[in-house]
Design an enzyme around this catalytic site. Structure first.
Site, short mmCIF file in Angstrom:
data_model
loop_
_atom_site.label_atom_id
_atom_site.label_comp_id
_atom_site.label_asym_id
_atom_site.label_seq_id
_atom_site.Cartn_x
_atom_site.Cartn_y
_atom_site.Cartn_z
N GLY A 1 0.82 -1.20 0.00
CA GLY A 1 0.00 0.00 0.00
C GLY A 1 0.85 1.25 0.00
N THR A 2 2.15 1.02 -0.05
CA THR A 2 3.10 2.14 0.00
C THR A 2 3.22 2.85 -1.33
OG1 THR A 2 4.79 0.53 -0.56
CG2 THR A 2 4.52 1.04 1.77
N LYS B 1 14.72 9.49 1.62
CA LYS B 1 14.76 8.74 2.88
C LYS B 1 13.42 8.02 3.00
CE LYS B 1 17.50 12.28 5.33
NZ LYS B 1 17.35 13.42 6.31
N GLU C 1 7.18 5.42 8.17
CA GLU C 1 6.97 5.41 9.62
C GLU C 1 7.04 6.78 10.27
OE1 GLU C 1 8.62 1.21 11.00
OE2 GLU C 1 9.51 1.88 9.12
#
Lengths: 705, 339, 172
Positions: free
Chosen positions: A476-477, A667, A671
């Site tokens: 889902g990223t 980066k 999260e």
């Protein structure tokens, strides 16, 4: 010193819709349990109803007599696994019970209804042993693990923090608690497994819901004593994971055991939502004691962050909760520690930003308390404690724009109009206030990914196209989409000509989607493959030309501290009569390197913030210490934020290109959005009501006199 | 899930006969609670008697000016009914505060009344529960009681409570405040039961939620004409802004003339084994000035006998101040509204 | 005792034999290979299985197939016309109102239901004037009405954007 040669950005940095979007909005994208296989058998397990002890008898006759039941697997007759070093994977291997909800048997039947009915008919008796199931910060059994996840030092000590705290004119000394929480991806963990014997061995085909097909292949091969090449794992679409599908769990072993019982027939096992509360990991509850010492102008002189959290007695997992405090604020004297309470409970594991997420709650609320104690604006306090280099290692940061995030947030949120007085704004029966918290998450990078780039010459009238293959995971990223953008730029071709294949062990192995490292690891491998392709075939390749690449080793981490940073600004309203708490407005500003796909990046950051909101207001796995089980083990009782809980959420980022983490300048962003979000809510709640809440979730009870 | 037979009778009378004749048979209406319980093993019927098409799906005007709500009326249709929205707004609000849009499209009026407690221990067949298995004990009373009762839970000889579950309906809370009457049809004929007497307190037999007899079918709920209900509301406090059961809820209707409360109807949800008509609070309110002091006194009167649970896993003492605050804010808002 | 039933699923008539215990969700997913509606909780607690059942948004994990003989089911896969996506699905793509995609078909069916219900003037728990004939679907209204569909990826803000973009009663 290394400075990576950056790939010139053309497709990278440009918004792009998800490649698999149309399949997802129609529901035709297939998830693990949805593959059409011939004559599948359905598995339904029986779970231990005692937290510690042993099975004394398993009565299977009634289940076996049911029409449609094909097999009943139990601890008494399951085949011996080749490797049970990992106790979580030692499924049905003996009668010992290490936690309530552990597998003790399973029914295989020709329909899901019969399997479930059969499981109801299996009777198990136990000898029960005394047990402990609730985290006790004063437990006599507390111990220091050898390291904390994944390989950080358990403790860190710099300077003389005791003296620093004793001598500090201003101090904060408080204990913070975060609840046990469960990942609860919307797609329950699921597998379809086929075992096809061949000679003395055989072959597994596993459709699985996993954050890493390569790791699942490796684990299954180890547990069953197979060559990894004899385990195929297929997982192109994953209905969320948030860490719980990062480490393989016992469910896959059980499904594989069952499949070996019925060679050639597919076995389907999708966990029920209730089963997910004991079998697929969760975030440990934490008790965090934070002590800050500062000068009256707010400059930290000493910082202590002592953590107690739980692990399962059968398998250690040590969440790195205090590592957040090792890298964010300057202080000459400092200490962090982790202690574990070993309990007879399910095995804790990764949940979105393990360590940083709960650790930042304590650290960032403590900073808010320090701001109050110093009479300082909490943004200014953080700026005053901005370190020049990593506070523990002394390494320079590869890039760090936390202060810029805070300043941008101040401007965008309207922070400068804020009256710092708590409990001063009652609007239509609601106390309102605003709060801030910082965020940091390491820019992780790991070896172990490969990629293939292949060229297809245009057919007559057609266009050329490129295959990019890597066993990455798109949970889902937007990984599939972003890897296409990276490949396009690395090859210097039109992004629409690139087709990416992920989630299949048939393509080069890759690391798991975890630690916000996916794009770094996989993207670097794709860049490497693309560069090798061009070196090999130049600008005018032939049809079928291909090249492989890997994630090269880098020594950047030896020279630099590498992290993403961010700042959360939150508005909270608390009802004066009922204590109901609402969050009408959130803003997150992030500095996370080059944002490769603004469309999917925004969603990931927004999603992290939303999960942080959910942690702040809702999530609480209630462990009943009398029985060792999570009482509220479903989605009616374990609340995650609903649509109505989310107000305005604004996401922004600083233009940052980091030359050291990877050749894309990016980066990780999976999260950072959750880190600090709950602290910002708690800080805003304090500003609104004057009540300092030091635990999450924050519910009505906190505000009722 | 235990196998069962599904039958679809031609008439309500046949359906009643089918269930009356077989203690192992149950009615199936919207299914939102029963199918849930079939999967959990909480309900293990031998026969499902499907009511689809057999109960009224109409909201009819009664000659006395009240409304008759067919047992088969979906929660969403009832909430959308213009007469309910105009004359009993607290009922529409309660319906809309319940479950989700999808579930409201499925759940029926009769089924809503007959839904069972959401007590987590009741729903988990691996833990003891007197409601599920009489005499087995109660895992909840010393356990997780956030959603449990603070009013009306009877104790056994040893001072232990038989059952601390709450009735989860939102819809029933304003209905009980409005003196709704449940129309029943059974093997021995029809009868009408005031909703306030329909749900039971647990007493020493929490396995029975209502006074319904085997084979009796809810056919309708009658709302009497009630002018004060036109100024009614429903306030639900829950752990999420939507799609969650009540920690506490308040249905209230008040009439205020010249600063004095002339009529008041109050009921609570989420705090007892049945939708809780707050008669003591009503007594305090009637004839009293519409002030903060009155609202607090009304809450205190009703909460005087509250017996919150203090447990290791999480008690529910907070529900006492929560209910006081919720009632106060609800009455204040209602009184401030112009008729 | 198994039963023979007929369903119309995304415009196609399908006959099948089901165990009385089989839910409509399992009938679609396990018997007919229709996997657009998802199983997230199987207890009516998440919304992933939402379809339009006889025209209304419904959780089919709580619907027994035998009780819905003759029903008309429209899943997210059957909303569009031919290859053309339904405007709500298009809006989800535009707003990136999904991530893992598992709750998405249910979200989209639910959103179609929300638009229909609003067009019919149905109020919600946050509607300021219950007696009003027309519903203004502002963000607050949309969020409340969409709350029966949980999304663990946290796409809610974008989901509200998507439903807002399609507009108030624009789609029937």
């Amino acid at each position: 010193m290394t400075t990576t040669d950056l790939v010139p950005a053309r497709a990278m940095g440009t918004p792009r819709r998800r490649t698999e979007g149309p399949a997802k909005v129609t529901g035709t994208a297939r998830y693990a349990a949805e593959y059409a296989v011939a004559r599948p058998l359905h598995l339904h397990p029986i779970l231990a109803t005692v937290p510690r002890g042993r099975v004394t008898a398993i009565h299977t006759t009634a289940a076996e007599a049911l029409d449609g039941v094909v097999a009943v697997l139990t601890t008494r007759d399951a085949e011996a696994l080749a490797d049970t070093a990992d106790r979580e994977f030692a499924v049905l291997q003996d009668d010992e019970i290490g936690f309530r909800g552990q597998y003790v048997a399973a029914v295989l039947a020709d329909t899901s209804e019969t399997a479930r009915h059969g499981a109801d008919l299996v009777r198990v008796t136990y000898d029960e042993d005394p047990f402990r199931a609730r985290l006790d910060p004063d437990s006599g059994e507390l111990y220091a693990p050898d390291s904390v996840n994944p390989a950080f030092a358990t403790d860190s000590v710099i300077g003389d923090v005791s003296s620093a705290l004793r001598d500090a004119p201003v101090t904060v000394d408080a204990t913070y608690r975060t609840a046990m929480t469960h990942n609860n991806p919307m797609e329950p963990h699921a597998s379809i497994v086929v075992w096809e014997p061949a000679g003395t061995g055989g072959r597994f085909t596993i459709f699985d819901s996993t954050q890493g097909v390569s790791a699942t292949r490796r684990n299954v091969a180890t547990v069953f004593g197979l060559d990894p090449g004899d385990v195929d794992v297929i997982s192109p679409h994953v209905g969320g994971g948030f860490g719980s599908k990062g480490n393989m769990h016992a469910n896959v072993v059980l499904a594989c055991l069952a499949a070996r019982r019925v060679p050639g027939r597919p076995v389907t096992y999708a966990l029920t939502r209730q089963q997910m509360f004991s079998l697929v990991g969760y975030r440990t509850p934490t008790v965090q004691h934070v002590r800050l010492g500062a000068s009256p102008d707010g400059r930290l002189t000493g910082l202590v962050h002592d953590v107690v959290e739980q692990t399962s007695r059968i398998k250690e997992f040590a969440e790195q909760t205090a590592t957040y405090s090792r890298s964010v604020y300057a202080a000459p004297h400092r200490r962090t520690t982790h202690r574990l309470d070993p309990l007879d409970v399910p095995v804790p594991s990764w949940m979105r930003a393990p360590g940083e997420c709960p650790g930042s709650f304590a650290a960032e609320v403590a900073m808010d308390e320090l701001a109050t104690a110093c009479g300082l604006d909490p943004v200014e306090l953080r700026i005053r404690n901005e370190p020049d280099a990593d506070p523990e290692s002394g390494k320079p940061f590869s890039s760090r724009h936390l202060v810029e995030c805070l300043r941008r947030g101040v401007e965008r949120f309207g922070w400068s109009r804020r009256d710092p007085t708590p409990r001063a704004r009652l609007v239509d029966g609601w106390w309102t206030g605003t709060g801030v918290a910082a965020a940091a998450y390491p820019a992780n990078r790991a070896p172990g990914s490969g990629a293939t780039v292949r060229f297809h010459a245009p057919a007559a009238g057609g266009e050329e196209h490129w295959d990019v293959e890597i066993a990455a995971a798109d949970i889902g990223t937007g990984a599939r989409t972003v890897l296409g953008q990276i490949a396009a730029d690395a090859l210097d071709v039109d992004v629409d000509t690139v087709e990416v294949t992920v989630g299949d062990t048939a393509v080069p192995a890759a690391t798991v989607a975890g630690g916000s490292s996916g794009t770094t690891n996989w993207g670097t491998a794709v860049v490497d493959a693309a560069q090798r392709f061009r070196e090999k075939f130049g600008a005018d390749p032939s049809d079928g030309d291909e090249a492989d690449g890997t994630t090269p080793e880098t020594d950047a981490a030896e020279h630099y501290a590498m992290s993403a940073f961010g700042a959360h600004f939150v508005e909270v309203a608390v009802h004066a009569d009922t204590g109901e708490i609402r969050v009408p407005r959130m803003l997150g500003v992030f500095a996370a390197g080059r944002i490769l796909n603004p469309t999917t990046a925004r969603s990931q950051l927004l999603g992290g913030m939303t999960m942080g909101l959910s942690m702040a207001l809702h999530e609480d796995s209630v462990m009943d210490p009398r029985s060792g089980h999570v009482v509220n083990h479903d989605l009616a009782n374990y609340h995650i934020a609903s649509c109505a809980d989310v107000g305005e959420i604004d996401v922004e980022w600083i233009d940052e290109v980091d030359p050291h983490v990877n050749p894309m300048g990016s980066k990780g962003i999976g999260e950072i959005g959750i880190v600090g979000a709950a602290a910002a809510v708690a800080n805003a709640a304090h500003h609104a009501t004057g009540v300092r809440v030091r635990s999450v979730p924050i519910t009505v009870d906190a505000f009722l006199g | 899930m235990k196998p069962f037979v599904h039958v679809r009778p031609d008439s309500a009378a046949d359906a009643i006969d089918a269930v009356a004749a077989d203690p192992d048979a149950v009615f199936l209406a919207g299914g939102t609670n029963l199918v849930d319980h079939l999967k959990l093993g909480v309900a293990t019927p031998g026969t499902l008697v499907d009511l689809r098409g057999l109960t009224s799906t109409a909201v009819e005007d009664l000659p006395d000016g009240g409304l008759r709500i067919g047992a088969g009326v979906r929660n969403s249709d009832l909430a959308g009914d213009p007469r309910v929205r105009r004359d009993y707004p607290g009922l529409a609000m309660a319906l809309l505060a319940g479950a989700s849009g999808q579930l409201r499209n499925q759940a029926t009026t009769g089924g809503n009344l007959l839904q069972r407690t959401r007590c987590a221990y009741f729903q988990d067949v691996t833990t003891p529960c007197n409601k599920r298995v009489p005499g087995q004990g109660c895992a909840a009373r010393d356990g997780w009681t956030r959603y449990h009762a603070i009013l009306g839970a009877a104790q056994d000889a040893a001072g232990l409570r038989h059952c601390v579950a709450t009735h989860p309906s939102d819809m029933a809370v304003p209905m009980v405040a409005f003196d709704a009457v449940v129309q029943l049809a059974g093997p021995d004929g029809d009868r009408a039961v005031p909703l306030g007497e329909f749900h039971r307190l647990p007493g020493d037999d929490p396995s029975r939620d209502t006074v319904l007899r085997q084979g009796e079918l809810v056919t309708a709920v009658d709302l009497p004409p009630l002018p004060v209900a036109a100024r009614s509301t429903y306030r639900k406090v829950r752990d999420r802004a939507s799609y969650a059961f009540a920690l506490v809820s308040v249905a209230a209707a008040v009439a205020v003339e010249d600063g004095t409360i002339t009529d008041a109807r109050v009921a609570f949800g989420g705090v007892a084994h049945r939708p809780w008509r707050a008669t003591r609070a009503e007594e305090v309110l009637r004839g009293a000035p519409a002030t903060e002091d009155t609202y607090r006194a009304a809450a205190d009167a009703e909460l005087a006998d509250a017996t919150p649970l203090d447990t290791e896993v999480g008690g529910n003492a907070f529900k006492v101040p929560l209910l006081r605050g919720t009632l106060t804010t609800t009455l204040r808002r209602l009184a401030e509204e112009r008729p | 005792m198994n039963a023979d039933i007929t369903l119309t699923v995304d415009g196609r008539e399908r006959s099948l034999t089901v165990d009385p215990r089989t839910t409509l969700l399992d009938a679609l997913r396990e018997h007919l290979g229709v996997t657009s509606p998802k199983k997230g909780c199987d207890h009516g607690q998440c919304g992933s299985c939402t379809v339009l059942l006889d025209g209304r948004r419904t959780l089919i994990c709580l619907a027994l197939a035998v009780a819905h003989d003759g029903a008309v089911v429209v899943t997210a896969d059957g909303l569009g016309r031919g290859d053309e996506l339904h405007p709500v699905a298009e809006a989800f793509l535009d707003a990136d109102a999904y991530q893992c995609g598992y709750c998405t078909p249910g979200q989209i069916c639910s959103a179609v239901g929300v638009l229909d219900e609003a067009a019919d003037g149905w109020p919600s728990a946050v509607t300021p004037d219950l007696a009003a004939d027309e519903v203004v679907l502002d963000r607050h209204e949309i969020a409340e009405r969409m709350s029966g569909n949980l999304c663990r990826c946290g796409a809610y803000a974008h989901i509200v954007d998507a439903v807002s973009a399609v507009g108030n009663g624009a789609v029937r």
